[in-house]
Write a protein that holds these residues in place. Structure first.
Motif, PDB file in Angstrom:
ATOM      1  N   UNK A  96       0.811  -1.222   0.000  1.00 45.82           N
ATOM      2  CA  UNK A  96       0.000   0.000   0.000  1.00 45.82           C
ATOM      3  C   UNK A  96       0.844   1.272   0.000  1.00 45.82           C
ATOM      4  N   UNK A  97       2.107   1.144   0.340  1.00 47.15           N
ATOM      5  CA  UNK A  97       2.975   2.313   0.402  1.00 47.15           C
ATOM      6  C   UNK A  97       3.783   2.524  -0.876  1.00 47.15           C
ATOM      7  N   UNK A  98       3.639   1.613  -1.832  1.00 46.56           N
ATOM      8  CA  UNK A  98       4.457   1.599  -3.035  1.00 46.56           C
ATOM      9  C   UNK A  98       3.724   2.186  -4.240  1.00 46.56           C
ATOM     10  N   UNK A  99       4.495   2.853  -5.108  1.00 49.13           N
ATOM     11  CA  UNK A  99       3.999   3.174  -6.438  1.00 49.13           C
ATOM     12  C   UNK A  99       4.255   1.956  -7.321  1.00 49.13           C
ATOM     13  N   UNK A 100       3.284   1.623  -8.157  1.00 46.97           N
ATOM     14  CA  UNK A 100       3.376   0.441  -9.019  1.00 46.97           C
ATOM     15  C   UNK A 100       3.252   0.838 -10.481  1.00 46.97           C
ATOM     16  N   UNK A 147       7.743   2.019 -20.055  1.00 47.38           N
ATOM     17  CA  UNK A 147       6.654   2.251 -19.112  1.00 47.38           C
ATOM     18  C   UNK A 147       5.341   2.448 -19.864  1.00 47.38           C
ATOM     19  N   UNK A 148       4.304   1.793 -19.380  1.00 47.91           N
ATOM     20  CA  UNK A 148       2.948   1.959 -19.924  1.00 47.91           C
ATOM     21  C   UNK A 148       2.151   2.910 -19.040  1.00 47.91           C
ATOM     22  N   UNK A 149       2.189   2.665 -17.740  1.00 50.08           N
ATOM     23  CA  UNK A 149       1.434   3.483 -16.795  1.00 50.08           C
ATOM     24  C   UNK A 149       1.956   3.204 -15.398  1.00 50.08           C
ATOM     25  N   UNK A 150       1.758   4.165 -14.493  1.00 48.20           N
ATOM     26  CA  UNK A 150       2.045   3.890 -13.092  1.00 48.20           C
ATOM     27  C   UNK A 150       1.011   4.562 -12.215  1.00 48.20           C
ATOM     28  N   UNK A 151       0.911   4.037 -10.988  1.00 43.07           N
ATOM     29  CA  UNK A 151      -0.050   4.552 -10.017  1.00 43.07           C
ATOM     30  C   UNK A 151       0.683   4.723  -8.695  1.00 43.07           C
ATOM     31  N   UNK A 152       0.495   5.858  -8.065  1.00 42.33           N
ATOM     32  CA  UNK A 152       1.174   6.120  -6.795  1.00 42.33           C
ATOM     33  C   UNK A 152       0.397   5.495  -5.638  1.00 42.33           C
ATOM     34  N   UNK A 153       0.992   5.547  -4.454  1.00 48.77           N
ATOM     35  CA  UNK A 153       0.322   5.025  -3.270  1.00 48.77           C
ATOM     36  C   UNK A 153      -0.955   5.805  -2.972  1.00 48.77           C
ATOM     37  N   UNK A 175      -2.907   6.935  -5.316  1.00 43.71           N
ATOM     38  CA  UNK A 175      -3.863   6.654  -6.387  1.00 43.71           C
ATOM     39  C   UNK A 175      -3.753   7.547  -7.598  1.00 43.71           C
ATOM     40  N   UNK A 176      -2.775   8.431  -7.640  1.00 42.20           N
ATOM     41  CA  UNK A 176      -2.565   9.248  -8.836  1.00 42.20           C
ATOM     42  C   UNK A 176      -2.005   8.382  -9.955  1.00 42.20           C
ATOM     43  N   UNK A 177      -2.429   8.672 -11.176  1.00 43.80           N
ATOM     44  CA  UNK A 177      -2.030   7.835 -12.310  1.00 43.80           C
ATOM     45  C   UNK A 177      -1.356   8.658 -13.404  1.00 43.80           C
ATOM     46  N   UNK A 195      -6.141   2.716 -21.863  1.00 42.82           N
ATOM     47  CA  UNK A 195      -5.766   1.851 -20.738  1.00 42.82           C
ATOM     48  C   UNK A 195      -6.073   2.563 -19.421  1.00 42.82           C
ATOM     49  N   UNK A 196      -6.394   1.766 -18.399  1.00 41.43           N
ATOM     50  CA  UNK A 196      -6.637   2.297 -17.068  1.00 41.43           C
ATOM     51  C   UNK A 196      -5.899   1.447 -16.048  1.00 41.43           C
ATOM     52  N   UNK A 197      -5.065   2.080 -15.242  1.00 40.28           N
ATOM     53  CA  UNK A 197      -4.367   1.392 -14.165  1.00 40.28           C
ATOM     54  C   UNK A 197      -5.113   1.660 -12.864  1.00 40.28           C
ATOM     55  N   UNK A 198      -5.223   0.622 -12.042  1.00 44.39           N
ATOM     56  CA  UNK A 198      -5.890   0.776 -10.754  1.00 44.39           C
ATOM     57  C   UNK A 198      -5.255  -0.194  -9.764  1.00 44.39           C
ATOM     58  N   UNK A 199      -5.594  -0.018  -8.492  1.00 46.99           N
ATOM     59  CA  UNK A 199      -5.016  -0.885  -7.479  1.00 46.99           C
ATOM     60  C   UNK A 199      -6.053  -1.214  -6.422  1.00 46.99           C
ATOM     61  N   UNK A 200      -5.880  -2.379  -5.803  1.00 45.70           N
ATOM     62  CA  UNK A 200      -6.710  -2.808  -4.680  1.00 45.70           C
ATOM     63  C   UNK A 200      -5.746  -3.174  -3.559  1.00 45.70           C
ATOM     64  N   UNK A 201      -5.575  -2.275  -2.613  1.00 41.14           N
ATOM     65  CA  UNK A 201      -4.605  -2.499  -1.541  1.00 41.14           C
ATOM     66  C   UNK A 201      -4.995  -3.674  -0.642  1.00 41.14           C
ATOM     67  N   UNK A 202      -6.288  -3.960  -0.524  1.00 42.10           N
ATOM     68  CA  UNK A 202      -6.734  -5.080   0.304  1.00 42.10           C
ATOM     69  C   UNK A 202      -6.306  -6.417  -0.305  1.00 42.10           C
TER      70      UNK A 202
END
Length: 115
Positions: A30-34, A47-53, A55-57, A67-74
């Motif tokens: 949850x603390x990492x940009x991916x 690089x295609x896309x990245x998302x910060x901790x 949620x900024x993309x 394309x849409x990058x998203x994350x689920x920290x759970x």
């Protein structure tokens, strides 16, 4: 060092869609940009896309709006929703921390778009 595991690639016709997933086994996801990266035959990984901790993309110009990058920290998971795919999107797709630094790369997942 943490290895992330990608999945969801496949063969799709131009104009089609795919969703890639990437699971991180680390405790501090949850603390990492991916980021999602791709490497086409004979080309360098990019690089295609990245998302910060938070949620900024950010997206590469070639995929913005498709394309849409998203994350689920759970679930310790980052996604890449790919729409309106083009043959030039054909590549092996990898996820990693952003920036990757010395973190190892996984096997990636192959995306092939037929015309």
């Amino acid at each position: 060092q943490v290895q992330l595991v990608e999945s969801g690639g496949g063969l799709v016709q131009a104009g089609g869609s795919l969703t890639l997933s990437c699971v991180d086994s680390g405790w501090d996801f949850r603390f990492k940009s991916l980021g999602w990266f791709c490497q086409a035959p004979g080309k360098q990984r990019e690089l295609v896309a990245f998302i910060t901790s938070a949620g900024s993309t950010t997206y590469a110009a070639s995929v913005k709006g498709r394309f849409t990058i998203s994350r689920d920290n759970a679930k310790n998971t980052v996604y890449l929703q790919m729409a309106n795919l083009k043959p030039e999107d054909t590549a092996v797709y990898y996820c990693n921390f952003y920036p990757p630094a010395s973190n190892p790369w996984g096997q990636g997942t192959q995306v092939t778009v037929s015309s």
